[in-house]
Design a protein around this motif. Structure first.
Motif, PDB file in Angstrom:
ATOM      1  N   ALA A  97      32.804  35.850  34.929  1.00 51.68           N
ATOM      2  CA  ALA A  97      32.735  34.391  34.985  1.00 51.68           C
ATOM      3  C   ALA A  97      32.792  33.898  36.431  1.00 51.68           C
ATOM      4  CB  ALA A  97      33.881  33.779  34.167  1.00 51.68           C
ATOM      5  N   PHE A  98      33.682  34.517  37.229  1.00 44.62           N
ATOM      6  CA  PHE A  98      33.771  34.171  38.651  1.00 44.62           C
ATOM      7  C   PHE A  98      32.438  34.439  39.350  1.00 44.62           C
ATOM      8  CE2 PHE A  98      38.110  33.401  38.182  1.00 44.62           C
ATOM      9  CZ  PHE A  98      38.739  33.118  39.384  1.00 44.62           C
ATOM     10  N   GLU A  99      31.894  35.617  39.074  1.00 40.05           N
ATOM     11  CA  GLU A  99      30.660  36.024  39.743  1.00 40.05           C
ATOM     12  C   GLU A  99      29.506  35.088  39.406  1.00 40.05           C
ATOM     13  OE1 GLU A  99      28.026  40.105  40.440  1.00 40.05           O
ATOM     14  OE2 GLU A  99      29.646  40.051  38.958  1.00 40.05           O
ATOM     15  N   GLN A 100      29.408  34.684  38.138  1.00 38.82           N
ATOM     16  CA  GLN A 100      28.324  33.805  37.719  1.00 38.82           C
ATOM     17  C   GLN A 100      28.508  32.382  38.254  1.00 38.82           C
ATOM     18  OE1 GLN A 100      28.080  34.049  33.438  1.00 38.82           O
ATOM     19  NE2 GLN A 100      27.883  36.286  33.460  1.00 38.82           N
ATOM     20  N   LYS A 101      29.742  31.894  38.163  1.00 37.58           N
ATOM     21  CA  LYS A 101      29.984  30.504  38.554  1.00 37.58           C
ATOM     22  C   LYS A 101      29.959  30.309  40.058  1.00 37.58           C
ATOM     23  CE  LYS A 101      30.918  26.249  37.426  1.00 37.58           C
ATOM     24  NZ  LYS A 101      29.957  25.446  36.651  1.00 37.58           N
ATOM     25  N   PHE A 102      30.557  31.236  40.787  1.00 34.46           N
ATOM     26  CA  PHE A 102      30.688  31.070  42.233  1.00 34.46           C
ATOM     27  C   PHE A 102      29.615  31.821  43.018  1.00 34.46           C
ATOM     28  CE2 PHE A 102      35.303  30.798  40.817  1.00 34.46           C
ATOM     29  CZ  PHE A 102      35.236  29.424  40.661  1.00 34.46           C
ATOM     30  N   GLU A 103      28.763  32.548  42.282  1.00 31.38           N
ATOM     31  CA  GLU A 103      27.610  33.229  42.877  1.00 31.38           C
ATOM     32  C   GLU A 103      27.988  34.135  44.047  1.00 31.38           C
ATOM     33  OE1 GLU A 103      24.859  30.119  43.837  1.00 31.38           O
ATOM     34  OE2 GLU A 103      24.215  29.875  41.747  1.00 31.38           O
ATOM     35  N   LYS A 104      29.007  34.941  43.809  1.00 28.30           N
ATOM     36  CA  LYS A 104      29.388  35.938  44.808  1.00 28.30           C
ATOM     37  C   LYS A 104      29.948  37.158  44.075  1.00 28.30           C
ATOM     38  CE  LYS A 104      32.217  33.275  47.049  1.00 28.30           C
ATOM     39  NZ  LYS A 104      33.239  32.795  47.996  1.00 28.30           N
ATOM     40  N   PRO A 105      29.657  38.338  44.574  1.00 25.45           N
ATOM     41  CA  PRO A 105      30.101  39.555  43.893  1.00 25.45           C
ATOM     42  C   PRO A 105      31.571  39.853  44.182  1.00 25.45           C
ATOM     43  CG  PRO A 105      28.909  40.128  45.868  1.00 25.45           C
ATOM     44  CD  PRO A 105      28.814  38.638  45.740  1.00 25.45           C
ATOM     45  N   PRO A 106      32.259  40.540  43.272  1.00 23.62           N
ATOM     46  CA  PRO A 106      33.648  40.943  43.532  1.00 23.62           C
ATOM     47  C   PRO A 106      33.708  42.071  44.549  1.00 23.62           C
ATOM     48  CG  PRO A 106      32.888  41.883  41.468  1.00 23.62           C
ATOM     49  CD  PRO A 106      31.789  40.969  41.941  1.00 23.62           C
ATOM     50  N   ASN A 107      34.867  42.228  45.180  1.00 20.11           N
ATOM     51  CA  ASN A 107      35.039  43.300  46.164  1.00 20.11           C
ATOM     52  C   ASN A 107      35.082  44.679  45.509  1.00 20.11           C
ATOM     53  OD1 ASN A 107      35.213  41.666  48.473  1.00 20.11           O
ATOM     54  ND2 ASN A 107      37.332  41.162  48.017  1.00 20.11           N
ATOM     55  N   GLN A 108      35.505  44.703  44.252  1.00 21.69           N
ATOM     56  CA  GLN A 108      35.647  45.962  43.512  1.00 21.69           C
ATOM     57  C   GLN A 108      36.514  46.959  44.279  1.00 21.69           C
ATOM     58  OE1 GLN A 108      31.509  47.004  42.807  1.00 21.69           O
ATOM     59  NE2 GLN A 108      31.524  45.929  40.837  1.00 21.69           N
ATOM     60  N   GLN A 109      37.610  46.426  44.804  1.00 19.38           N
ATOM     61  CA  GLN A 109      38.555  47.231  45.576  1.00 19.38           C
ATOM     62  C   GLN A 109      39.936  47.150  44.934  1.00 19.38           C
ATOM     63  OE1 GLN A 109      38.761  46.209  49.727  1.00 19.38           O
ATOM     64  NE2 GLN A 109      40.728  47.220  50.015  1.00 19.38           N
ATOM     65  N   PRO A 110      40.493  48.249  44.475  1.00 23.88           N
ATOM     66  CA  PRO A 110      41.812  48.217  43.837  1.00 23.88           C
ATOM     67  C   PRO A 110      42.921  47.892  44.832  1.00 23.88           C
ATOM     68  CG  PRO A 110      41.107  50.478  44.144  1.00 23.88           C
ATOM     69  CD  PRO A 110      39.929  49.616  44.518  1.00 23.88           C
ATOM     70  N   GLY A 111      44.022  47.312  44.328  1.00 24.46           N
ATOM     71  CA  GLY A 111      45.211  47.089  45.149  1.00 24.46           C
ATOM     72  C   GLY A 111      45.229  45.823  45.956  1.00 24.46           C
ATOM     73  N   LEU A 112      44.216  44.950  45.807  1.00 20.31           N
ATOM     74  CA  LEU A 112      44.189  43.737  46.623  1.00 20.31           C
ATOM     75  C   LEU A 112      45.331  42.790  46.268  1.00 20.31           C
ATOM     76  CD1 LEU A 112      40.362  42.944  46.802  1.00 20.31           C
ATOM     77  CD2 LEU A 112      41.807  44.070  48.493  1.00 20.31           C
ATOM     78  N   MET A 113      45.697  42.746  44.981  1.00 22.45           N
ATOM     79  CA  MET A 113      46.814  41.889  44.578  1.00 22.45           C
ATOM     80  C   MET A 113      48.098  42.353  45.220  1.00 22.45           C
ATOM     81  SD  MET A 113      47.418  39.192  42.849  1.00 22.45           S
ATOM     82  CE  MET A 113      48.835  38.294  42.215  1.00 22.45           C
ATOM     83  N   ARG A 114      48.281  43.654  45.289  1.00 24.47           N
ATOM     84  CA  ARG A 114      49.471  44.211  45.932  1.00 24.47           C
ATOM     85  C   ARG A 114      49.495  43.825  47.409  1.00 24.47           C
ATOM     86  NH1 ARG A 114      54.379  45.247  45.167  1.00 24.47           N
ATOM     87  NH2 ARG A 114      53.710  45.903  43.088  1.00 24.47           N
ATOM     88  N   GLN A 115      48.328  43.831  48.057  1.00 27.88           N
ATOM     89  CA  GLN A 115      48.272  43.430  49.464  1.00 27.88           C
ATOM     90  C   GLN A 115      48.689  41.973  49.612  1.00 27.88           C
ATOM     91  OE1 GLN A 115      44.504  44.385  51.323  1.00 27.88           O
ATOM     92  NE2 GLN A 115      44.424  46.392  50.326  1.00 27.88           N
ATOM     93  N   LEU A 116      48.237  41.119  48.681  1.00 26.06           N
ATOM     94  CA  LEU A 116      48.634  39.717  48.728  1.00 26.06           C
ATOM     95  C   LEU A 116      50.137  39.574  48.532  1.00 26.06           C
ATOM     96  CD1 LEU A 116      45.776  37.991  46.679  1.00 26.06           C
ATOM     97  CD2 LEU A 116      46.170  37.855  49.139  1.00 26.06           C
ATOM     98  N   ASP A 117      50.676  40.345  47.599  1.00 30.07           N
ATOM     99  CA  ASP A 117      52.114  40.308  47.353  1.00 30.07           C
ATOM    100  C   ASP A 117      52.890  40.743  48.587  1.00 30.07           C
ATOM    101  OD1 ASP A 117      51.709  39.422  44.809  1.00 30.07           O
ATOM    102  OD2 ASP A 117      51.975  41.374  43.853  1.00 30.07           O
ATOM    103  N   ASP A 118      52.441  41.826  49.225  1.00 30.47           N
ATOM    104  CA  ASP A 118      53.113  42.316  50.427  1.00 30.47           C
ATOM    105  C   ASP A 118      53.095  41.260  51.524  1.00 30.47           C
ATOM    106  OD1 ASP A 118      53.631  44.682  49.171  1.00 30.47           O
ATOM    107  OD2 ASP A 118      52.001  45.797  50.120  1.00 30.47           O
TER     108      ASP A 118
END
Length: 273
Positions: A97-118
């Protein structure tokens, strides 16, 4: 006896997001009486096969996963279908839904949420540090800090400390008062992490006068007198020369402007050490 339902949480990161979602859903069924088994940092097909072996042992099991690496996601989907195991992708519908609505591909990189938390926790730690070591309360903070600010009262030491803390810098600040000997720690820190703050006598008089009015005190108090201000500024200048630190005049600067200058100075100072 009926076997307890098991949900295998599978993630190519920590798996906290998937587990939280599963728990939220489980509360709607039998009061959340579900056995949740987390499988974190799934990195290859062997890890997925290990989970499938466990899930095959019961027809009362579900695999709920947050896998952003396409190859692993596709493999899990295919193998779960082959084994007749229900596998639920918790991320892909919303990601599409994000990709279609905002017309940008995901990073497809695991652990990004953890980086934000850190990053978030580093900021909180820096803010707590600035509060604890504000106004010279504990000289031990001088040694532990990334930046040390020194200056007379009303030179924006505390606002600057908090602003820099939001940028993840641990800041201690020390007021310079003629009647109070500076802590010994101040003269033992590298000059590359200490900054002196000065201000014009007229501006300081204006600020202190307004401060006294806000407190309901007379503007004639010694705190705002030119004689006292000149004495304090002269004393502060001597301490700053002894420390050997760079100095910034904050007379007509916003906190953001001074903070930017502090970081520029420290960056240049440290490049020579």
């Amino acid at each position: 006896m009926k076997k307890k339902e098991v949900v295998y949480v599978v993630s190519d990161s920590v798996g906290e997001t998937a587990e939280f979602v599963v728990k939220a859903v489980a509360t709607q069924f039998n009061g959340g009486s579900v056995d949740i088994r987390r499988n974190s940092y799934v990195e290859d097909v062997e890890d997925i096969e290990d989970v499938l072996v466990l899930a095959r042992q019961s027809n009362q099991s579900i695999i709920a996963y947050t896998i952003v690496i396409p190859q692993l996601k596709d493999y899990l989907d295919r193998r779960a279908t082959e084994e007749g195991i229900l596998a639920v992708d918790l991320l892909n519908p919303l990601m599409n839904a994000f990709e279609q609505k905002f017309e940008k591909p995901p990073n497809q990189q695991p652990g990004l949420m953890r980086q934000l938390d850190d990053d978030y926790f580093r900021k909180i730690e820096a803010i707590e540090f600035a509060v604890k070591y504000d106004d010279g309360r504990d000289p031990r903070g001088i040694v532990r800090s990334d930046i040390v600010l020194i200056g007379v009262s009303r030179t924006s030491k505390t606002p600057l400390s908090m602003y820099l803390a939001h940028k993840r810098y641990k800041v201690a600040n020390v007021p310079l008062v003629p009647e109070v000997k500076p802590p010994d720690e101040l003269f033992n820190v590298p000059r590359s992490k200490c900054v002196g703050l000065i201000i014009s006598p007229d501006k300081l008089n204006e600020i202190r006068t307004e401060r006294l009015k806000a407190l309901g005190l007379t503007s004639q108090a010694n705190y705002a007198s030119f004689e006292r201000i000149l004495e304090e500024l002269d004393y502060a200048e001597k301490i700053m020369k002894r420390v050997g630190c760079p100095v910034i005049n904050v007379s007509n600067k916003a906190v953001e402007e001074t903070a930017s200058q502090i970081l520029d100075i420290l960056k240049s100072e440290r490049s020579y050490t």
